[in-house]
Write a protein that holds these residues in place. Sequence first.
Motif, PDB file in Angstrom:
ATOM      1  N   SER A 118       0.727  -1.263  -0.012  1.00  9.50           N
ATOM      2  CA  SER A 118      -0.099   0.011   0.103  1.00  9.50           C
ATOM      3  C   SER A 118       0.739   1.185  -0.060  1.00  9.50           C
ATOM      4  O   SER A 118       0.557   2.260  -0.879  1.00  9.50           O
ATOM      5  N   GLU A 119       2.054   1.330   0.830  1.00 11.50           N
ATOM      6  CA  GLU A 119       2.833   2.538   0.935  1.00 11.50           C
ATOM      7  C   GLU A 119       3.424   2.652  -0.344  1.00 11.50           C
ATOM      8  O   GLU A 119       3.751   3.720  -0.996  1.00 11.50           O
ATOM      9  N   ALA A 120       3.873   1.422  -0.986  1.00 15.72           N
ATOM     10  CA  ALA A 120       4.847   1.569  -2.194  1.00 15.72           C
ATOM     11  C   ALA A 120       3.629   2.163  -3.399  1.00 15.72           C
ATOM     12  O   ALA A 120       4.073   3.112  -4.452  1.00 15.72           O
ATOM     13  N   GLU A 121       2.398   1.563  -3.366  1.00 14.70           N
ATOM     14  CA  GLU A 121       1.486   2.189  -4.538  1.00 14.70           C
ATOM     15  C   GLU A 121       1.204   3.761  -4.206  1.00 14.70           C
ATOM     16  O   GLU A 121       1.309   4.480  -5.307  1.00 14.70           O
ATOM     17  N   MET A 122       1.112   4.076  -2.987  1.00 11.18           N
ATOM     18  CA  MET A 122       0.804   5.388  -2.671  1.00 11.18           C
ATOM     19  C   MET A 122       1.965   6.284  -3.200  1.00 11.18           C
ATOM     20  O   MET A 122       1.797   7.292  -3.768  1.00 11.18           O
ATOM     21  N   THR A 129       4.500  10.238  -6.872  1.00  6.74           N
ATOM     22  CA  THR A 129       5.395  10.659  -7.517  1.00  6.74           C
ATOM     23  C   THR A 129       4.977  10.949  -9.184  1.00  6.74           C
ATOM     24  O   THR A 129       5.455  11.755  -9.618  1.00  6.74           O
ATOM     25  N   MET A 130       4.013   9.998  -9.789  1.00  3.06           N
ATOM     26  CA  MET A 130       3.581  10.373 -10.992  1.00  3.06           C
ATOM     27  C   MET A 130       2.550  11.616 -11.065  1.00  3.06           C
ATOM     28  O   MET A 130       2.613  12.324 -11.878  1.00  3.06           O
ATOM     29  N   ARG A 131       2.073  11.864  -9.981  1.00  2.00           N
ATOM     30  CA  ARG A 131       1.017  12.817 -10.024  1.00  2.00           C
ATOM     31  C   ARG A 131       1.483  14.227  -9.750  1.00  2.00           C
ATOM     32  O   ARG A 131       1.117  15.300 -10.231  1.00  2.00           O
ATOM     33  N   PHE A 132       2.725  14.263  -8.749  1.00  2.03           N
ATOM     34  CA  PHE A 132       3.368  15.671  -8.699  1.00  2.03           C
ATOM     35  C   PHE A 132       4.589  15.656  -9.151  1.00  2.03           C
ATOM     36  O   PHE A 132       5.517  15.800  -8.330  1.00  2.03           O
ATOM     37  N   LEU A 133       4.938  15.294 -10.376  1.00  2.00           N
ATOM     38  CA  LEU A 133       6.180  15.482 -11.057  1.00  2.00           C
ATOM     39  C   LEU A 133       6.668  16.882 -10.937  1.00  2.00           C
ATOM     40  O   LEU A 133       5.549  17.673 -11.202  1.00  2.00           O
ATOM     41  N   PRO A 134       7.790  17.154 -10.640  1.00  4.43           N
ATOM     42  CA  PRO A 134       8.267  18.597 -10.759  1.00  4.43           C
ATOM     43  C   PRO A 134       8.376  19.237 -12.258  1.00  4.43           C
ATOM     44  O   PRO A 134       8.627  18.331 -13.285  1.00  4.43           O
ATOM     45  N   THR A 135       7.819  20.231 -12.153  1.00 14.39           N
ATOM     46  CA  THR A 135       7.439  20.685 -13.680  1.00 14.39           C
ATOM     47  C   THR A 135       8.269  22.046 -13.979  1.00 14.39           C
ATOM     48  O   THR A 135       8.076  22.995 -14.941  1.00 14.39           O
ATOM     49  N   GLY A 136       9.180  22.506 -12.968  1.00 13.63           N
ATOM     50  CA  GLY A 136       9.993  23.708 -13.141  1.00 13.63           C
ATOM     51  C   GLY A 136       9.013  24.651 -12.652  1.00 13.63           C
ATOM     52  O   GLY A 136       8.155  24.733 -11.695  1.00 13.63           O
ATOM     53  N   THR A 137       9.087  26.007 -13.542  1.00 17.17           N
ATOM     54  CA  THR A 137       8.580  27.322 -12.916  1.00 17.17           C
ATOM     55  C   THR A 137       7.056  27.358 -13.273  1.00 17.17           C
ATOM     56  O   THR A 137       6.277  28.030 -12.673  1.00 17.17           O
ATOM     57  N   ALA A 196       1.398  16.534 -14.195  1.00 13.18           N
ATOM     58  CA  ALA A 196       1.557  15.658 -15.110  1.00 13.18           C
ATOM     59  C   ALA A 196       0.469  15.072 -15.939  1.00 13.18           C
ATOM     60  O   ALA A 196       0.951  14.587 -17.102  1.00 13.18           O
ATOM     61  N   PHE A 197      -0.903  15.334 -15.518  1.00 22.15           N
ATOM     62  CA  PHE A 197      -1.909  14.738 -16.125  1.00 22.15           C
ATOM     63  C   PHE A 197      -2.110  15.863 -16.972  1.00 22.15           C
ATOM     64  O   PHE A 197      -2.267  16.987 -16.922  1.00 22.15           O
ATOM     65  N   ASN A 198      -2.676  15.276 -18.327  1.00 22.17           N
ATOM     66  CA  ASN A 198      -3.256  16.281 -19.291  1.00 22.17           C
ATOM     67  C   ASN A 198      -4.715  16.410 -18.977  1.00 22.17           C
ATOM     68  O   ASN A 198      -5.193  15.984 -18.047  1.00 22.17           O
ATOM     69  N   GLU A 199      -5.388  17.021 -19.872  1.00 21.46           N
ATOM     70  CA  GLU A 199      -6.903  17.589 -19.718  1.00 21.46           C
ATOM     71  C   GLU A 199      -7.752  16.319 -19.737  1.00 21.46           C
ATOM     72  O   GLU A 199      -8.839  16.366 -19.160  1.00 21.46           O
ATOM     73  N   ILE A 200      -7.323  14.874 -20.168  1.00 19.12           N
ATOM     74  CA  ILE A 200      -8.336  13.849 -20.065  1.00 19.12           C
ATOM     75  C   ILE A 200      -7.996  12.887 -18.942  1.00 19.12           C
ATOM     76  O   ILE A 200      -8.492  11.731 -18.990  1.00 19.12           O
ATOM     77  N   GLY A 201      -6.804  13.256 -18.064  1.00 17.53           N
ATOM     78  CA  GLY A 201      -6.663  12.376 -17.104  1.00 17.53           C
ATOM     79  C   GLY A 201      -5.284  11.375 -17.192  1.00 17.53           C
ATOM     80  O   GLY A 201      -5.135  10.629 -16.174  1.00 17.53           O
ATOM     81  N   THR A 202      -4.684  11.423 -18.388  1.00 20.46           N
ATOM     82  CA  THR A 202      -3.733  10.660 -18.430  1.00 20.46           C
ATOM     83  C   THR A 202      -2.269  11.212 -18.540  1.00 20.46           C
ATOM     84  O   THR A 202      -2.254  12.375 -18.627  1.00 20.46           O
ATOM     85  N   LEU A 203      -1.266  10.484 -18.325  1.00 23.88           N
ATOM     86  CA  LEU A 203      -0.007  11.282 -18.392  1.00 23.88           C
ATOM     87  C   LEU A 203       0.316  11.613 -19.431  1.00 23.88           C
ATOM     88  O   LEU A 203       0.303  10.802 -20.597  1.00 23.88           O
ATOM     89  N   GLY A 204       0.871  12.751 -19.644  1.00 19.65           N
ATOM     90  CA  GLY A 204       1.219  13.455 -20.865  1.00 19.65           C
ATOM     91  C   GLY A 204       2.320  12.869 -21.759  1.00 19.65           C
ATOM     92  O   GLY A 204       2.486  12.615 -22.960  1.00 19.65           O
ATOM     93  N   PHE A 205       3.307  12.393 -20.785  1.00 24.93           N
ATOM     94  CA  PHE A 205       4.669  11.735 -21.389  1.00 24.93           C
ATOM     95  C   PHE A 205       4.587  10.270 -21.915  1.00 24.93           C
ATOM     96  O   PHE A 205       5.276   9.635 -22.406  1.00 24.93           O
ATOM     97  N   MET A 206       3.246   9.607 -21.530  1.00 22.81           N
ATOM     98  CA  MET A 206       3.091   8.220 -21.883  1.00 22.81           C
ATOM     99  C   MET A 206       2.188   8.031 -22.955  1.00 22.81           C
ATOM    100  O   MET A 206       2.037   6.667 -23.308  1.00 22.81           O
ATOM    101  N   GLN A 207       1.994   9.017 -23.755  1.00 24.67           N
ATOM    102  CA  GLN A 207       1.212   8.765 -24.926  1.00 24.67           C
ATOM    103  C   GLN A 207       2.212   8.664 -26.285  1.00 24.67           C
ATOM    104  O   GLN A 207       3.120   9.255 -26.276  1.00 24.67           O
TER     105      GLN A 207
END
Length: 98
Positions: A65-69, A74-82, A87-98
């Motif tokens: 459970s801790e590993a999943e959280m 980590t994937m939800r709050f990726l550092p994005t700079g300024t 990290a999620f695009n408008e349809i709820g999927t990770l943009g870099f995985m498309q």
Amino acid sequence: MTQKQKQTIRGWAGLIAGSAVLFTFMFVVGPYFERYESVRTFTSYVKENNINAGGIWWTDTELTSEAEMGARSTMRFLPTGTEHRSAFNEIGTLGFMQ
């Protein structure tokens, strides 16, 4: 021999063959891999830390459970700079995985 007797014999033969395969993997193939240093390191770590290696695959264990959280956060709050964007695009999927 009748068809039922053939099926019974086939069933017992399958059970015995399956048991032999499991026995071979548990007592021949598995111990063979312990000659590698990386496997010995992993098994000693598991034993020293009293980790239930069989229970890791169940989702109700605390470690899983801790590993999943952690992975989800980590994937939800990726550092994005300024920029302040998710990290999620408008349809709820990770943009870099498309």
